[in-house]
Design a protein around this motif. Structure first.
Motif, PDB file in Angstrom:
ATOM      1  N   GLY A   1       8.676  14.534   3.863  1.00  5.33           N
ATOM      2  CA  GLY A   1       7.698  13.555   3.383  1.00  5.33           C
ATOM      3  C   GLY A   1       8.214  12.634   2.283  1.00  5.33           C
ATOM      4  O   GLY A   1       8.213  11.405   2.430  1.00  5.33           O
ATOM      5  N   LEU A   2       8.634  13.213   1.168  1.00  3.47           N
ATOM      6  CA  LEU A   2       9.124  12.409   0.046  1.00  3.47           C
ATOM      7  C   LEU A   2      10.368  11.617   0.439  1.00  3.47           C
ATOM      8  O   LEU A   2      10.534  10.453   0.061  1.00  3.47           O
ATOM      9  N   ASN A   3      11.250  12.242   1.202  1.00  6.36           N
ATOM     10  CA  ASN A   3      12.487  11.557   1.600  1.00  6.36           C
ATOM     11  C   ASN A   3      12.200  10.341   2.476  1.00  6.36           C
ATOM     12  O   ASN A   3      12.863   9.315   2.362  1.00  6.36           O
ATOM     13  N   LEU A   4      11.193  10.451   3.326  1.00  2.00           N
ATOM     14  CA  LEU A   4      10.801   9.310   4.165  1.00  2.00           C
ATOM     15  C   LEU A   4      10.231   8.184   3.316  1.00  2.00           C
ATOM     16  O   LEU A   4      10.491   7.002   3.577  1.00  2.00           O
ATOM     17  N   ALA A   5       9.433   8.554   2.319  1.00  2.00           N
ATOM     18  CA  ALA A   5       8.836   7.543   1.441  1.00  2.00           C
ATOM     19  C   ALA A   5       9.939   6.774   0.717  1.00  2.00           C
ATOM     20  O   ALA A   5       9.898   5.543   0.608  1.00  2.00           O
ATOM     21  N   LEU A   6      10.946   7.497   0.235  1.00  3.94           N
ATOM     22  CA  LEU A   6      12.047   6.831  -0.473  1.00  3.94           C
ATOM     23  C   LEU A   6      12.877   5.982   0.488  1.00  3.94           C
ATOM     24  O   LEU A   6      13.351   4.908   0.129  1.00  3.94           O
TER      25      LEU A   6
ATOM     26  N   GLY B   1       0.852  -1.191   0.000  1.00  2.00           N
ATOM     27  CA  GLY B   1       0.000   0.000   0.000  1.00  2.00           C
ATOM     28  C   GLY B   1       0.884   1.234   0.000  1.00  2.00           C
ATOM     29  O   GLY B   1       1.466   1.593   1.014  1.00  2.00           O
ATOM     30  N   ALA B   2       1.001   1.859  -1.179  1.00  2.00           N
ATOM     31  CA  ALA B   2       1.757   3.110  -1.305  1.00  2.00           C
ATOM     32  C   ALA B   2       0.757   4.152  -1.793  1.00  2.00           C
ATOM     33  O   ALA B   2       1.028   4.945  -2.686  1.00  2.00           O
ATOM     34  N   ASP B   3      -0.442   4.097  -1.181  1.00  2.00           N
ATOM     35  CA  ASP B   3      -1.573   4.857  -1.725  1.00  2.00           C
ATOM     36  C   ASP B   3      -1.875   6.131  -0.942  1.00  2.00           C
ATOM     37  O   ASP B   3      -3.017   6.586  -0.899  1.00  2.00           O
ATOM     38  N   GLY B   4      -0.832   6.710  -0.369  1.00  2.00           N
ATOM     39  CA  GLY B   4      -0.962   8.081   0.129  1.00  2.00           C
ATOM     40  C   GLY B   4      -1.701   8.225   1.442  1.00  2.00           C
ATOM     41  O   GLY B   4      -2.131   7.249   2.065  1.00  2.00           O
ATOM     42  N   SER B   5      -1.837   9.466   1.880  1.00  2.00           N
ATOM     43  CA  SER B   5      -2.309   9.732   3.241  1.00  2.00           C
ATOM     44  C   SER B   5      -3.752   9.273   3.479  1.00  2.00           C
ATOM     45  O   SER B   5      -4.138   9.023   4.610  1.00  2.00           O
ATOM     46  N   ARG B   6      -4.555   9.161   2.404  1.00  2.00           N
ATOM     47  CA  ARG B   6      -5.919   8.646   2.605  1.00  2.00           C
ATOM     48  C   ARG B   6      -6.002   7.172   2.218  1.00  2.00           C
ATOM     49  O   ARG B   6      -7.001   6.698   1.681  1.00  2.00           O
ATOM     50  N   SER B   7      -4.941   6.457   2.543  1.00  2.00           N
ATOM     51  CA  SER B   7      -4.757   5.057   2.152  1.00  2.00           C
ATOM     52  C   SER B   7      -5.974   4.150   2.399  1.00  2.00           C
ATOM     53  O   SER B   7      -6.534   4.105   3.491  1.00  2.00           O
TER      54      SER B   7
ATOM     55  N   ALA C   1       1.502   5.253   5.463  1.00  2.00           N
ATOM     56  CA  ALA C   1       1.812   4.871   6.842  1.00  2.00           C
ATOM     57  C   ALA C   1       2.113   6.066   7.732  1.00  2.00           C
ATOM     58  O   ALA C   1       2.020   5.958   8.957  1.00  2.00           O
ATOM     59  N   HIS C   2       2.517   7.186   7.121  1.00  2.00           N
ATOM     60  CA  HIS C   2       2.927   8.325   7.958  1.00  2.00           C
ATOM     61  C   HIS C   2       2.899   9.625   7.166  1.00  2.00           C
ATOM     62  O   HIS C   2       3.296   9.644   6.004  1.00  2.00           O
ATOM     63  N   THR C   3       2.457  10.675   7.801  1.00  2.00           N
ATOM     64  CA  THR C   3       2.567  11.995   7.176  1.00  2.00           C
ATOM     65  C   THR C   3       3.212  12.939   8.176  1.00  2.00           C
ATOM     66  O   THR C   3       3.042  12.803   9.386  1.00  2.00           O
ATOM     67  N   VAL C   4       3.983  13.884   7.632  1.00  2.00           N
ATOM     68  CA  VAL C   4       4.636  14.888   8.472  1.00  2.00           C
ATOM     69  C   VAL C   4       4.194  16.267   7.983  1.00  2.00           C
ATOM     70  O   VAL C   4       3.866  16.426   6.807  1.00  2.00           O
ATOM     71  N   PRO C   5       4.224  17.270   8.874  1.00  2.00           N
ATOM     72  CA  PRO C   5       4.000  18.625   8.379  1.00  2.00           C
ATOM     73  C   PRO C   5       5.145  19.005   7.442  1.00  2.00           C
ATOM     74  O   PRO C   5       6.237  18.432   7.559  1.00  2.00           O
TER      75      PRO C   5
ATOM     76  N   CYS D   1       1.026   5.284  11.452  1.00  2.00           N
ATOM     77  CA  CYS D   1       0.348   3.995  11.641  1.00  2.00           C
ATOM     78  C   CYS D   1       1.405   2.956  12.024  1.00  2.00           C
ATOM     79  O   CYS D   1       2.384   2.767  11.316  1.00  2.00           O
ATOM     80  N   ASP D   2       1.207   2.314  13.158  1.00  2.00           N
ATOM     81  CA  ASP D   2       2.160   1.331  13.661  1.00  2.00           C
ATOM     82  C   ASP D   2       1.394   0.036  13.952  1.00  2.00           C
ATOM     83  O   ASP D   2       0.412   0.087  14.704  1.00  2.00           O
ATOM     84  N   PRO D   3       1.815  -1.112  13.385  1.00  2.00           N
ATOM     85  CA  PRO D   3       2.962  -1.333  12.519  1.00  2.00           C
ATOM     86  C   PRO D   3       2.664  -0.971  11.067  1.00  2.00           C
ATOM     87  O   PRO D   3       1.522  -0.663  10.719  1.00  2.00           O
ATOM     88  N   MET D   4       3.702  -1.029  10.234  1.00  2.00           N
ATOM     89  CA  MET D   4       3.543  -0.721   8.811  1.00  2.00           C
ATOM     90  C   MET D   4       3.344  -1.987   7.981  1.00  2.00           C
ATOM     91  O   MET D   4       3.444  -1.963   6.757  1.00  2.00           O
ATOM     92  N   ARG D   5       3.087  -3.104   8.674  1.00  2.00           N
ATOM     93  CA  ARG D   5       2.850  -4.348   7.941  1.00  2.00           C
ATOM     94  C   ARG D   5       1.841  -5.195   8.698  1.00  2.00           C
ATOM     95  O   ARG D   5       1.829  -5.195   9.934  1.00  2.00           O
ATOM     96  N   TYR D   6       1.002  -5.870   7.943  1.00  2.24           N
ATOM     97  CA  TYR D   6       0.119  -6.872   8.521  1.00  2.24           C
ATOM     98  C   TYR D   6       0.106  -8.067   7.567  1.00  2.24           C
ATOM     99  O   TYR D   6      -0.313  -7.919   6.402  1.00  2.24           O
TER     100      TYR D   6
END
Ligand code: DHB
Length: 393
Positions: free
Chosen positions: A298-303, A157-163, A288-292, A273-278
């Motif tokens: 944001g992008l750097n965390l995704a990568l 799931g790499a489907d963004g903040s409204r995952s 899984a996570h958004t930052v201000p 969201c913890d954990p990032m896997r089920y």
């Protein structure tokens, strides 16, 4: 049809993951509800950490990050009308690159065409299937209306903040942590010359402003605003006046203005969201996570997520899931550092509408503790330029 990994979301996280898995020899399908042009037109942040640049600069992506991106060796922190340079290179030996997220997407999407990868845009109703079985998959409706099921070994799931994927994890198996902020950013793109050689992060009694850039003749700027602000109610003149007031000072720093061709209000919050896997479902990036946005993590965390996830999935597909079992805790360790950094930068530089004189004066004390100390500056520089990866065993 069946693949090794089915990915929901063709933003930078999903597409970069698909490329990394291609190099591992794995087959993927990646789907997104948006069109390719629509994603390309989405304006997001523009700062890449060193490690993100390295990923993008891999020759099989044909990215223009090194030729078109601009290396920035520091930033200006500005408060009480005075600028203080934080020299990343001198402090921690690192730099960041200005290269807009829409260019990152463009490079990844073009490389996906070049390598004839299976990426399907404009699908609807994409969702994971049977994630707690050995034979999970995704279901979606193609743009021509036909319904599809693709089976996979794992679903990402790499489907963004409204995952949608995140919600497929049973509620009692995940914890959501979040905080909100009493302000938003008014973001503009303007045809103008750069006002300064580097980015300026400014705190003023009227609130935060960020003077960023895009190119020699396009500039990106933001200023703190009320979350209910209607961007269309602001004329170009209003916007330039407000931005100028927030950087006014005895040095007479003056913004170079020009026609504004894009105005948006960005609401923001912090979320994990913890954990990032089920079971057979794994989350990456904003899902899984958004930052201000302050500090552009944001992008750097995704990568960073997909850098850890790709080898973990590759070895899991080959029968060893030890790395995948560690993915969530490895990724979350960085995520929480970035949450702290983004929260810290946001609090230090913004003006809470209800702020007491104590709080305002303390924030100034906080800024002085950074700029008056080489250790304070190095602390900021280390975080802004990005943490090294945790070695995996
Ligand atoms: C940009 C955005 C950010 O949030 C930031 O911290 C730096 C730059 C940008 O869009 O240019």
């Amino acid at each position: 049809r069946s693949v090794d990994v089915a990915i929901i979301g063709a933003g930078p996280a999903g597409l970069m993951l698909a490329h990394l898995l291609r190099r591992e020899g794995l087959s993927t399908v990646t789907v997104d509800s948006r069109g390719e042009e629509e994603i390309h037109r989405t304006h997001r942040a523009g700062i890449l950490e060193h490690a993100s640049v390295e990923m993008l600069a891999h020759e099989d992506l044909g990215s223009r990050v090194l030729s078109e991106g601009h290396r920035h060796d520091g930033i200006d922190l500005r408060f009480d009308g005075e600028s203080h340079r934080v020299d990343f290179r001198e402090l921690v030996g690192e730099s960041v690159w200005l290269y807009p997220q829409n260019e990152v997407f463009h490079d990844l999407a073009s490389a996906a065409h070049h390598h004839t990868m299976d990426v399907r845009y404009e699908v609807s109703e994409a969702h994971p299937l049977d994630i707690d079985s050995e034979n999970p998959g995704i279901r979606f409706v193609e743009s021509d209306g036909s319904s599809r099921v693709v089976r996979a070994r794992y679903v990402v799931g790499a489907d963004g903040s409204r995952s949608v994927c995140r919600n497929a994890i049973p509620e009692h198996r995940r914890t959501h942590s979040s905080t909100t902020y009493p302000f938003a950013w008014f973001g503009i793109l303007a045809t103008a010359a750069p006002s300064a050689p580097e980015l300026i992060y400014a705190r003023s009694p009227r609130g935060f402003a960020l003077i960023s850039q895009r190119s020699a003749d396009v500039q990106r700027m933001y200023f703190q605003c009320d979350p209910d602000t209607d961007p269309d109610a602001w004329s170009d003149e209003d916007i330039w006046n407000e931005l100028q007031k927030r950087i006014d000072g005895p040095d007479h720093l003056e913004l170079k203005t020009g026609p504004i061709f894009e105005k948006t209000v960005l609401k923001f919050r912090s979320f994990v969201c913890d954990p990032m896997r089920y079971e057979r479902l794994v989350l990456a990036g904003d899902a899984a996570h958004t930052v201000p946005p302050t500090g552009a993590k944001g992008l750097n965390l995704a990568l960073a997520d997909v850098r850890v996830l790709a080898p973990a999935l590759a070895s899991a597909v080959r029968g060893n899931s030890a790395l995948l079992d560690e993915y969530s805790s490895t990724a979350l360790s960085r995520v929480w550092k970035a949450q702290n950094f983004s929260y810290w930068m946001t609090g230090m530089l913004h003006q809470d509408p209800e702020e007491s004189t104590f709080a305002s004066a303390r924030h100034r004390g906080e800024l002085r503790s950074v700029v008056d100390s080489v250790h304070g500056q190095a602390f900021l520089a280390e975080q802004y330029t990005g943490w090294p990866d945790i070695p995996t065993t």
